[in-house]
Design a protein around this motif. Sequence first.
Motif, PDB file in Angstrom:
ATOM      1  N   MET A  77      69.559  70.380  87.228  1.00  0.00           N
ATOM      2  CA  MET A  77      70.276  68.838  87.364  1.00  0.00           C
ATOM      3  C   MET A  77      69.251  67.781  87.600  1.00  0.00           C
ATOM      4  SD  MET A  77      72.223  69.303  91.083  1.00  0.00           S
ATOM      5  CE  MET A  77      72.364  67.427  91.007  1.00  0.00           C
ATOM      6  N   PRO A  78      68.481  67.523  86.215  1.00  0.00           N
ATOM      7  CA  PRO A  78      67.144  66.684  86.571  1.00  0.00           C
ATOM      8  C   PRO A  78      67.620  65.137  86.635  1.00  0.00           C
ATOM      9  CG  PRO A  78      67.261  67.592  84.119  1.00  0.00           C
ATOM     10  CD  PRO A  78      68.169  68.274  85.264  1.00  0.00           C
ATOM     11  N   GLU A 108      76.592  83.136  77.046  1.00  0.00           N
ATOM     12  CA  GLU A 108      76.418  82.953  78.380  1.00  0.00           C
ATOM     13  C   GLU A 108      77.997  83.326  78.849  1.00  0.00           C
ATOM     14  OE1 GLU A 108      74.617  78.979  77.118  1.00  0.00           O
ATOM     15  OE2 GLU A 108      76.173  80.423  76.158  1.00  0.00           O
ATOM     16  N   ALA A 109      78.134  84.168  79.973  1.00  0.00           N
ATOM     17  CA  ALA A 109      79.186  84.710  80.599  1.00  0.00           C
ATOM     18  C   ALA A 109      79.917  83.545  81.178  1.00  0.00           C
ATOM     19  CB  ALA A 109      78.902  85.945  81.464  1.00  0.00           C
ATOM     20  N   LEU A 110      79.447  82.768  81.851  1.00  0.00           N
ATOM     21  CA  LEU A 110      80.003  81.524  82.441  1.00  0.00           C
ATOM     22  C   LEU A 110      79.027  80.199  82.199  1.00  0.00           C
ATOM     23  CD1 LEU A 110      81.701  81.406  85.863  1.00  0.00           C
ATOM     24  CD2 LEU A 110      80.456  79.721  84.892  1.00  0.00           C
ATOM     25  N   LYS A 111      79.561  79.150  81.804  1.00  0.00           N
ATOM     26  CA  LYS A 111      78.592  78.109  81.651  1.00  0.00           C
ATOM     27  C   LYS A 111      79.640  76.765  82.077  1.00  0.00           C
ATOM     28  CE  LYS A 111      76.633  75.363  78.008  1.00  0.00           C
ATOM     29  NZ  LYS A 111      76.304  75.089  76.451  1.00  0.00           N
ATOM     30  N   ILE A 112      78.684  76.060  82.854  1.00  0.00           N
ATOM     31  CA  ILE A 112      78.996  74.739  83.312  1.00  0.00           C
ATOM     32  C   ILE A 112      77.870  73.807  82.780  1.00  0.00           C
ATOM     33  CG2 ILE A 112      79.567  73.254  85.124  1.00  0.00           C
ATOM     34  CD1 ILE A 112      79.947  75.815  86.992  1.00  0.00           C
ATOM     35  N   SER A 113      78.429  72.712  82.169  1.00  0.00           N
ATOM     36  CA  SER A 113      77.652  71.529  81.694  1.00  0.00           C
ATOM     37  C   SER A 113      78.470  70.305  81.902  1.00  0.00           C
ATOM     38  CB  SER A 113      77.140  71.658  80.209  1.00  0.00           C
ATOM     39  OG  SER A 113      78.585  71.479  79.378  1.00  0.00           O
ATOM     40  N   VAL A 114      77.309  69.286  82.399  1.00  0.00           N
ATOM     41  CA  VAL A 114      77.630  67.952  82.461  1.00  0.00           C
ATOM     42  C   VAL A 114      76.768  66.979  81.844  1.00  0.00           C
ATOM     43  CG1 VAL A 114      78.305  66.268  84.590  1.00  0.00           C
ATOM     44  CG2 VAL A 114      78.480  68.728  85.031  1.00  0.00           C
ATOM     45  N   ARG A 115      77.434  66.254  80.832  1.00  0.00           N
ATOM     46  CA  ARG A 115      76.558  65.437  80.093  1.00  0.00           C
ATOM     47  C   ARG A 115      77.222  63.940  80.111  1.00  0.00           C
ATOM     48  NH1 ARG A 115      75.075  68.381  74.390  1.00  0.00           N
ATOM     49  NH2 ARG A 115      77.479  68.018  74.049  1.00  0.00           N
ATOM     50  N   LEU A 116      76.388  63.020  79.823  1.00  0.00           N
ATOM     51  CA  LEU A 116      76.975  61.547  79.497  1.00  0.00           C
ATOM     52  C   LEU A 116      77.699  61.694  78.478  1.00  0.00           C
ATOM     53  CD1 LEU A 116      76.254  59.095  81.485  1.00  0.00           C
ATOM     54  CD2 LEU A 116      74.578  58.275  79.903  1.00  0.00           C
ATOM     55  N   LEU A 124      71.377  60.721  87.394  1.00  0.00           N
ATOM     56  CA  LEU A 124      71.425  61.891  86.839  1.00  0.00           C
ATOM     57  C   LEU A 124      71.131  62.009  85.155  1.00  0.00           C
ATOM     58  CD1 LEU A 124      72.066  65.132  87.373  1.00  0.00           C
ATOM     59  CD2 LEU A 124      74.380  64.725  86.515  1.00  0.00           C
ATOM     60  N   SER A 125      70.551  62.767  84.777  1.00  0.00           N
ATOM     61  CA  SER A 125      70.188  62.955  83.554  1.00  0.00           C
ATOM     62  C   SER A 125      71.149  64.040  82.685  1.00  0.00           C
ATOM     63  CB  SER A 125      68.821  63.558  83.013  1.00  0.00           C
ATOM     64  OG  SER A 125      68.525  63.825  81.745  1.00  0.00           O
ATOM     65  N   SER A 129      64.645  54.947  85.338  1.00  0.00           N
ATOM     66  CA  SER A 129      65.930  54.216  84.669  1.00  0.00           C
ATOM     67  C   SER A 129      67.118  54.679  85.539  1.00  0.00           C
ATOM     68  CB  SER A 129      65.865  54.334  83.288  1.00  0.00           C
ATOM     69  OG  SER A 129      66.193  55.571  82.909  1.00  0.00           O
ATOM     70  N   LYS A 130      68.153  54.021  85.264  1.00  0.00           N
ATOM     71  CA  LYS A 130      69.403  54.503  85.557  1.00  0.00           C
ATOM     72  C   LYS A 130      70.545  54.473  84.603  1.00  0.00           C
ATOM     73  CE  LYS A 130      69.257  52.690  90.300  1.00  0.00           C
ATOM     74  NZ  LYS A 130      69.931  52.041  91.520  1.00  0.00           N
ATOM     75  N   ASN A 131      71.486  55.332  84.788  1.00  0.00           N
ATOM     76  CA  ASN A 131      72.745  55.157  83.711  1.00  0.00           C
ATOM     77  C   ASN A 131      73.637  53.828  83.902  1.00  0.00           C
ATOM     78  OD1 ASN A 131      72.292  57.759  82.488  1.00  0.00           O
ATOM     79  ND2 ASN A 131      72.912  58.759  84.768  1.00  0.00           N
TER      80      ASN A 131
END
Length: 205
Positions: free
Chosen positions: A68-69, A97-105, A82-83, A74-76
């Motif tokens: 979680m870089p 992937e057997a299990l995947k979590i992703s968080v994106r802007l 968070l990038s 800068s900022k959102n």
Amino acid sequence: MTSRRIPRYVAGLLVSCLVLTGCQPDDSKNTSPLPTASVTGKVVCGFASQESFVTALGTSDFSLNGSMPDLRGSKNPDGSKLSQAGCSAFTKDAPLEALKISVRLLNAADRWDAVVPSKLAAGGLDFVFPTDEGLGFATAGKNADDDAAQAHLIVGDWHYFVSIHPHVKGRDAVQDAVALIRQTVTQLNLPKTGKLPRPTATPSS
């Protein structure tokens, strides 16, 4: 009462089990629901619950990849730094992937974001998040080769996604995906008020 002696080779196997595996077979499935609040126990990829991964997959025999870089210098628009965040589990039995979590802007992939309002508009979903949690849904795979469940949730300027591939006996994959998204939202604690344009449904062809 007479005592029976354990053969040496059996005793050796028992000791090996205790030392190497803790005598906890991976196929002893946990059927209790996943927690939906903050993560407890060991955290992997910087934000995810290892215990929840083990429970949802029905095994501890998997490898992990994720992070979680933060943005640099800068900022959102919502003030966060968070990038992106991601955590994927791989097992020897699953090619993906057997299990995947992703968080994106939001707006990083417009078509991907449009899936959420499009699916909600179409209906027929297994679960719809309450509006006070955000805009999202979860649904089960229709075929054996599909993911057991996928869940999407847009909160503020962020698109949260979870997929669980294996169909684990005794588990409700849809509820597990919902719980994992709720855990992630709580753990990352990103702003709930969005500054970016909201995604719109893609017109059906």
